[in-house]
Design a protein around this motif. Sequence first.
Motif, mmCIF file in Angstrom:
data_model
loop_
_atom_site.group_PDB
_atom_site.id
_atom_site.type_symbol
_atom_site.label_atom_id
_atom_site.label_comp_id
_atom_site.label_asym_id
_atom_site.label_seq_id
_atom_site.Cartn_x
_atom_site.Cartn_y
_atom_site.Cartn_z
ATOM 1 N N PHE A 1 -2.469 0.523 -4.418
ATOM 2 C CA PHE A 1 -1.345 -0.352 -4.773
ATOM 3 C C PHE A 1 -1.038 -0.112 -6.243
ATOM 4 O O PHE A 1 -1.915 0.311 -6.997
ATOM 5 N N CYS B 1 -6.489 -2.568 9.622
ATOM 6 C CA CYS B 1 -5.557 -3.532 9.008
ATOM 7 C C CYS B 1 -5.529 -4.791 9.877
ATOM 8 O O CYS B 1 -5.228 -4.717 11.063
ATOM 9 N N PRO B 2 -5.836 -5.945 9.320
ATOM 10 C CA PRO B 2 -5.883 -7.154 10.158
ATOM 11 C C PRO B 2 -4.511 -7.595 10.651
ATOM 12 O O PRO B 2 -4.424 -8.456 11.513
ATOM 13 N N PHE B 3 -3.441 -7.021 10.111
ATOM 14 C CA PHE B 3 -2.100 -7.532 10.411
ATOM 15 C C PHE B 3 -1.191 -6.508 11.082
ATOM 16 O O PHE B 3 0.020 -6.694 11.146
ATOM 17 N N VAL C 1 -0.060 -3.558 10.252
ATOM 18 C CA VAL C 1 1.025 -3.154 9.357
ATOM 19 C C VAL C 1 1.330 -1.668 9.477
ATOM 20 O O VAL C 1 2.474 -1.234 9.378
ATOM 21 N N ILE C 2 0.275 -0.887 9.709
ATOM 22 C CA ILE C 2 0.422 0.562 9.603
ATOM 23 C C ILE C 2 0.522 1.166 10.997
ATOM 24 O O ILE C 2 -0.299 0.883 11.865
ATOM 25 N N PRO D 1 0.808 -1.211 0.000
ATOM 26 C CA PRO D 1 0.000 0.000 0.000
ATOM 27 C C PRO D 1 0.846 1.269 0.000
ATOM 28 O O PRO D 1 1.832 1.371 0.730
ATOM 29 N N CYS E 1 2.905 -6.585 5.434
ATOM 30 C CA CYS E 1 1.634 -6.477 4.708
ATOM 31 C C CYS E 1 1.320 -7.761 3.942
ATOM 32 O O CYS E 1 2.188 -8.368 3.339
ATOM 33 N N ARG E 2 0.035 -8.141 3.969
ATOM 34 C CA ARG E 2 -0.407 -9.319 3.195
ATOM 35 C C ARG E 2 -1.129 -8.897 1.913
ATOM 36 O O ARG E 2 -1.707 -9.712 1.236
ATOM 37 N N ARG E 3 -1.192 -7.626 1.651
ATOM 38 C CA ARG E 3 -1.747 -7.086 0.400
ATOM 39 C C ARG E 3 -3.235 -7.381 0.245
ATOM 40 O O ARG E 3 -3.732 -7.655 -0.855
ATOM 41 N N CYS E 4 -3.971 -7.351 1.329
ATOM 42 C CA CYS E 4 -5.404 -7.647 1.274
ATOM 43 C C CYS E 4 -6.215 -6.469 0.763
ATOM 44 O O CYS E 4 -7.318 -6.648 0.247
ATOM 45 N N GLY E 5 -5.686 -5.253 0.966
ATOM 46 C CA GLY E 5 -6.437 -4.069 0.533
ATOM 47 C C GLY E 5 -7.501 -3.619 1.519
ATOM 48 O O GLY E 5 -8.281 -2.712 1.204
ATOM 49 N N VAL E 6 -7.540 -4.210 2.711
ATOM 50 C CA VAL E 6 -8.554 -3.794 3.689
ATOM 51 C C VAL E 6 -8.369 -2.321 4.058
ATOM 52 O O VAL E 6 -9.341 -1.583 4.245
ATOM 53 N N CYS E 7 -7.116 -1.874 4.095
ATOM 54 C CA CYS E 7 -6.853 -0.454 4.381
ATOM 55 C C CYS E 7 -7.422 0.426 3.268
ATOM 56 O O CYS E 7 -7.964 1.504 3.517
HETATM 57 S S1 SF4 Z 1 -3.091 -4.304 2.460
HETATM 58 FE FE1 SF4 Z 1 -3.990 -5.390 4.200
HETATM 59 S S2 SF4 Z 1 -2.239 -6.080 5.366
HETATM 60 FE FE2 SF4 Z 1 -1.485 -4.502 3.987
HETATM 61 S S3 SF4 Z 1 -1.589 -2.602 5.166
HETATM 62 FE FE3 SF4 Z 1 -3.499 -2.765 4.022
HETATM 63 S S4 SF4 Z 1 -4.928 -3.755 5.427
HETATM 64 FE FE4 SF4 Z 1 -2.866 -4.103 6.218
#
Ligand code: SF4
Length: 713
Positions: A555, A518-520, A522-523, A501, A538-544
Amino acid sequence: MDQTMRTYICTGCGIGECVNADRIAELAQSEFQLTANVSHFLCGPEGVEFLKRDLAENGAQRAVIAACSERVNWDVFSRDNLGVELVERVNIREQVAWSKPPNDEETQALAEDYFRMGVNKAQNTTIPPRREEPQAQTLLVVGGGITGMTAALQAAAAGSEVVLVEKQDQLGGWMRQLYKLYPRKTPYQALETPDVDAVIRQVQDHPKIRVITSAEITAIAGEPGAFDVALQAQGQGVSLQVGSVILATGWEPFDATKLEDLGFGRSPNVITNVMMEATAKSGKLLRPSDGRPVQSVVFVQKARPAEQGWFSYAATVRDMIALKQALYVREFAPEAQVYIIYEDMVTLGLYESFYRRVQQEPNVFLTKGAVTEVAASDDGSVLLTVEDTLIGGGLQVKADLVVLAAGMVPTTGGSELLRLRYRQGSEIPATTRGFTTSNYICFPYETRRTALYAAGAVREPMDIVACTEDATGAALKAIQSIQLVSIGAATHPRVGDLSYPKIFLQRCTRCQRCMEECPFSVIEPNAEGYPTVNPDRCRRCGVCMGACPVQVISFDNYSVTQLSSMVSSISVPEDGEKLRIVAFACENDSYPAFDMAGINRLPFDVSVRVIPVRCAGSVNAVLMTDALSRGVDGVMVFGCKSGDDYQCHFITGSGLAVRRLTNVRETVTRLMMEPERIRPVQLEIADYNLIPQLVQEFAEELKQMGPNPYKGF
Ligand code: SF4
Ligand code: SF4
């Protein structure tokens, strides 16, 4: 004509009999000024040769291929195989030819919309660079029991440097305290002597393993490939840099004071299975109250509801322990009567052979029944009332010693194990009942913190055999994670994704929603409260991206702009009779479910345009309201099951998606439209057969509501 991107339309697999490929080719030229080639059987050797040659001859670096789903033939059409920087697949086989009426105007419109979406998506994608930076390769294993030692040995055998940290002054964990092990190999008949000393020696002698005992982690900061670890060991501070971490701190016995209803604490002759192990290890089996030899021993294997904090799935371990300890009684008090009273006896797989062997042992009686009362007598014996026995009625058993099966509680419960310097908390978040696995179904070992893996009884009750297998799996995952991180690539489930991200800080309002959702974790906020990304967490989920209210997170290869361009690709007929529905479908389960519907030739409504997304939680609210303001009649958001027993590959993503819809619906109401035009759906891949009905029902409801009033604006 733009020659940097070439487009191809396959007519194989029934596509050519369903849609007019030439009309799609004309669209490529008229709307996008792109060359389009219509070919039969693009995935065959001749087709692939043609693709390679055509792309090379024209110096094109991007290809849009309208054919089968990207979930099949991914190696055939990979960018490496075709020698280009980007391949965008347009699914007109499973989503069109195999699930829609052939030679129909609406089917053709669907195929053309999908083609437009593919081109727009490709045009709105930047290629993320591959990073080559030296990363810490060392693996940290926390916990020196059998799981931790096995993980260390396996990782070292694969060539990794390992640091093994143990809080006790010696290695071995619970295994050192066991008198015997139940059989681990065929024919599953004889008890085994624990071989823990040999394992400890292997660990201590291994040149790639550094053992630090009497050690406590005081902090872990940083990110995968560059974790800074601070320890206190034997009064000294130690600093390490490691690439990934395996948590193998195991279990502790369930608090036996909560077993008072089964007599614990009311008679010294009621003990737990852990206490029984220590008794056997001491070399004698006597009645605790007066030191007399035991003449009868009862093992109580009582089932307890999980809601009361019990772990029903510990049964497989504790039942095997009861069978093993029955043989201890046979060894130390051969004349004693042994009863194992169980509600459910669970012996997995070939362990059944051991169950049968104990069943045949003289003086050992296995009885199904529920212990309803335990009373201590003045003479020291314990009287048990058992009901619901197999013979129908109840019975009473008098025992000199009662052994209670206690559960295995993960060490994560409230203990400070890792002391992470993460905004969302200092320990790995635990799922239901304290276990650390992030997704039982798809990703054993994975936790909710990237490159921190859990192995052994800390992630679910398991025995030594399972722990050693688990340790091996976790070691391989940890090594793989270090390798992926060293090129800047994601781990599960978007393995290899090089994007991360990026935040356009000039427009960030510092709301911190991205940091919270962010579930992980990261931020993190910087000193001014602005978000800073730790890209390798980051797991690249895009939740952010889904969370950000001002849409400043994107991204290189996934963004609100890109998804928005796909939504705008949809041609919305002004004719109110023809519905248009956008379905954002999570790429992990829901989109594959749509493909499965196609593969199984289940027809579903032709008005639906399915857009794969990384997670339902990555769908920003603005995409839904935008779609409606463009005249789309309804929006569906498909995600995985949320809640305590979630299946979401990004833990909280699908749950967040549902929660956020409340706000979106308010906005829709302000647009003077029915909030029911937005529909969340939770679906697992196995439920693909529900898709036609789900879509049909939504379409019917939309028809009742009438066409979107914004059509034609
Ligand atoms: S893409 Fe997912 S894991 Fe990466 S910063 Fe965003 S919410 Fe967190
Ligand atoms: S959610 Fe968006 S606006 Fe809020 S802090 Fe994160 S980047 Fe900034």
